[in-house]
Design a protein around this motif. Structure first.
Motif, short mmCIF file in Angstrom:
data_model
loop_
_atom_site.label_atom_id
_atom_site.label_comp_id
_atom_site.label_asym_id
_atom_site.label_seq_id
_atom_site.Cartn_x
_atom_site.Cartn_y
_atom_site.Cartn_z
N ARG A 1 0.86 -1.20 0.00
CA ARG A 1 0.00 0.00 0.00
C ARG A 1 0.88 1.23 0.00
N LEU A 2 0.45 2.25 -0.74
CA LEU A 2 1.14 3.53 -0.79
C LEU A 2 0.26 4.57 -0.14
N PHE A 3 0.91 5.51 0.56
CA PHE A 3 0.20 6.53 1.33
C PHE A 3 0.76 7.91 1.03
N THR A 4 -0.09 8.92 1.03
CA THR A 4 0.39 10.30 1.07
C THR A 4 0.42 10.69 2.55
N GLY A 5 1.23 11.65 2.90
CA GLY A 5 1.28 12.10 4.29
C GLY A 5 2.26 11.34 5.16
N GLY A 6 2.82 10.24 4.66
CA GLY A 6 3.89 9.56 5.35
C GLY A 6 3.51 8.56 6.41
N THR A 7 2.22 8.33 6.64
CA THR A 7 1.84 7.35 7.65
C THR A 7 0.81 6.40 7.10
N ALA A 8 0.69 5.28 7.76
CA ALA A 8 -0.30 4.26 7.37
C ALA A 8 -1.57 4.39 8.21
#
Length: 112
Positions: free
Chosen positions: A104-111
Motif C-alpha cells: 500500500r502507498l500513502f500520502t502524508g507519510g503514515t499508514a
C-alpha cells in the motif's frame, strides 16, 4: 474575510501489480482505496500487506518519494482517480525500484 487553507486529503492505494521497473521509474496497476489522486500526487510511504491470524493487515511503513507521472484507465489518460478505481500508473522517484505487488502507498507519510 481570510481564506482558509486545508491540508490535502490523505490518499491510500493498493498496488496490484508492478509491470515494469527501471531505476527510479515503475509502471504499475493500482486500486484507489481512500482519497482522490492525480498526476503530480506524491506518495511518501509504502507498507506491505500482511496476514495476521487470517486477517489482512498493513505492515510497518517505509519512506518513499514517488510522484504520479501518468494515469490511465483502459489506456485512456485520466485527470484523477477516485477510490475503487483500478488504473495504470507511472510512478517516478525514490523507492520505485523497491515496489512489489500487494503493498500500500500513502500520502502524508503514515499508514494511519
Amino acid at each position: 474575510m481570510t481564506a482558509r487553507h486545508h491540508a490535502p486529503e490523505p490518499v491510500v492505494v493498493q498496488m496490484l501489480e508492478v509491470r515494469e521497473q527501471a531505476g527510479e521509474r515503475a509502471v504499475c496497476i493500482m486500486r484507489g482505496l481512500d482519497g482522490v489522486f492525480s498526476v503530480g500526487t506524491v506518495f511518501t510511504a509504502v507498507a506491505p500487506e500482511i496476514r495476521v491470524a487470517g486477517n489482512l493487515a498493513v505492515g510497518t511503513p517505509e519512506p518513499v518519494a514517488l510522484r504520479v507521472d501518468g494515469l490511465w484507465f483502459y489506456e485512456r489518460p485520466l485527470v484523477q482517480a477516485d477510490p475503487g478505481l483500478t488504473v495504470k500508473v507511472v510512478l517516478v522517484g525514490r523507492g520505485a525500484g523497491r515496489l512489489t505487488d500487494y503493498v500500500r502507498l500513502f500520502t502524508g507519510g503514515t499508514a494511519d
